[in-house]
Write an enzyme that holds these catalytic residues in place. Structure first.
Site, short mmCIF file in Angstrom:
data_model
loop_
_atom_site.label_atom_id
_atom_site.label_comp_id
_atom_site.label_asym_id
_atom_site.label_seq_id
_atom_site.Cartn_x
_atom_site.Cartn_y
_atom_site.Cartn_z
N HIS A 1 -7.17 -5.73 2.14
CA HIS A 1 -6.02 -5.18 2.87
C HIS A 1 -5.49 -6.25 3.82
O HIS A 1 -6.27 -6.89 4.53
CB HIS A 1 -6.44 -3.99 3.75
CG HIS A 1 -6.92 -2.80 3.01
ND1 HIS A 1 -6.15 -1.68 2.84
CD2 HIS A 1 -8.10 -2.54 2.39
CE1 HIS A 1 -6.84 -0.77 2.16
NE2 HIS A 1 -8.03 -1.27 1.88
N ASP B 1 0.86 -1.19 0.00
CA ASP B 1 0.00 0.00 0.00
C ASP B 1 0.89 1.24 0.00
O ASP B 1 1.89 1.31 0.72
CB ASP B 1 -0.93 -0.01 1.21
CG ASP B 1 -2.08 0.97 1.06
OD1 ASP B 1 -3.24 0.52 0.96
OD2 ASP B 1 -1.83 2.20 1.04
N ILE B 2 0.51 2.24 -0.80
CA ILE B 2 1.30 3.45 -0.94
C ILE B 2 1.24 4.31 0.33
O ILE B 2 2.13 5.14 0.56
CB ILE B 2 0.81 4.24 -2.19
CG1 ILE B 2 1.89 5.12 -2.76
CG2 ILE B 2 -0.45 5.03 -1.90
CD1 ILE B 2 1.56 5.66 -4.14
N VAL C 1 -10.98 3.17 -3.54
CA VAL C 1 -10.63 2.67 -4.89
C VAL C 1 -11.64 1.58 -5.23
O VAL C 1 -11.72 0.56 -4.54
CB VAL C 1 -9.19 2.13 -4.95
CG1 VAL C 1 -8.90 1.56 -6.34
CG2 VAL C 1 -8.18 3.22 -4.60
N HIS D 1 -10.45 -5.20 -3.58
CA HIS D 1 -9.13 -5.50 -3.02
C HIS D 1 -9.26 -5.82 -1.55
O HIS D 1 -10.18 -5.36 -0.88
CB HIS D 1 -8.16 -4.33 -3.22
CG HIS D 1 -8.66 -3.05 -2.63
ND1 HIS D 1 -9.59 -2.27 -3.27
CD2 HIS D 1 -8.36 -2.42 -1.46
CE1 HIS D 1 -9.85 -1.20 -2.52
NE2 HIS D 1 -9.13 -1.27 -1.41
P1 AMP Z 1 -9.72 1.46 0.11
O1 AMP Z 1 -9.82 2.73 0.90
O2 AMP Z 1 -10.13 0.24 0.86
O3 AMP Z 1 -10.42 1.59 -1.22
O4 AMP Z 1 -8.19 1.24 -0.14
C1 AMP Z 1 -7.48 1.83 -1.18
C2 AMP Z 1 -6.03 1.74 -0.80
O5 AMP Z 1 -5.26 1.88 -1.96
C3 AMP Z 1 -5.58 2.83 0.19
O6 AMP Z 1 -5.06 2.21 1.36
C4 AMP Z 1 -4.50 3.59 -0.59
O7 AMP Z 1 -3.43 4.00 0.22
C5 AMP Z 1 -4.08 2.55 -1.63
N1 AMP Z 1 -3.55 3.07 -2.87
C6 AMP Z 1 -4.07 4.05 -3.65
N2 AMP Z 1 -3.30 4.23 -4.74
C7 AMP Z 1 -2.29 3.34 -4.66
C8 AMP Z 1 -1.16 3.03 -5.49
N3 AMP Z 1 -0.93 3.67 -6.62
N4 AMP Z 1 -0.32 2.05 -5.07
C9 AMP Z 1 -0.54 1.40 -3.92
N5 AMP Z 1 -1.58 1.64 -3.11
C10 AMP Z 1 -2.44 2.60 -3.46
#
Ligand code: AMP
Ligand code: ZN
Length: 111
Positions: free
Chosen positions: A99, A29-30, A93, A97
Site C-alpha cells: 500500500h 485502491d477501491i 487479499v 501487495h
Molecule cells: P489488504 O487488507 O492489505 O489485503 O489490502 C487489500 C486492499 O485491496 C484493500 O485496501 C481493498 O480496499 C483493496 N481492494 C480490494 N479489491 C479491490 C479491487 N477490485 N480494486 C482495487 N482495490 C481493491
C-alpha cells in the site's frame, strides 16, 4: 475462483491502472484510506511476503512504489508504505501487495 489481484494483473478484471512495469501493476485502491491510496501488485502470485523469496522482485517493488509516488506528485510531501501480512497484520487479499498512502498527514498511530 481466480485470485482477485491475479485477475486485475492480467486485466481480466477492471481497475484504475496508475503505473505499470514488466513485473508490476500499480492501481488505485477501491476503498481509499487517504487522498492518494495506491496498491503495488507483482504480476506473479505470492500469497504473502513470507512466500516470496525473490529479492530482486521485493527490491523492485519498493522502486516501483517510489516511482509511482513521484509520478503522482507526492514524493516530496511524503508517503507511507505498508505490507499487511496474515490475519493480525490486517491482510484481506492474499496476493502480495504494497500500500502507498499519501495526500494527508500520516503522523498517527501505525495500527
Ligand atoms: P489488504 O487488507 O492489505 O489485503 O489490502 C487489500 C486492499 O485491496 C484493500 O485496501 C481493498 O480496499 C483493496 N481492494 C480490494 N479489491 C479491490 C479491487 N477490485 N480494486 C482495487 N482495490 C481493491
Ligand atoms: Zn494472485
Amino acid at each position: 475462483m481466480e485470485c482477485i489481484f491475479c485477475s486485475i494483473a492480467s486485466k481480466k478484471m477492471k481497475s484504475t491502472v496508475v503505473h505499470e512495469t514488466e513485473r508490476f501493476i500499480v492501481i488505485s485502491d477501491i476503498s481509499p484510506q487517504a487522498p492518494n491510496h495506491l496498491l503495488v501488485l507483482p504480476k506473479e502470485h505470492f500469497e504473502t511476503v513470507l512466500e516470496c523469496k525473490d529479492r530482486d522482485l521485493l527490491g523492485e517493488m519498493l522502486e516501483v512504489a517510489a516511482a509511482a509516488a513521484k509520478k503522482i506528485g507526492v514524493a516530496e510531501r511524503g508517503f507511507r508504505i505498508i505490507i499487511n501480512t496474515n490475519d493480525e497484520g490486517g491482510q484481506t487479499v492474499f496476493h502480495l501487495h504494497l500500500h502507498l498512502l499519501a495526500g494527508r498527514p500520516l503522523h498517527g498511530k501505525m495500527g
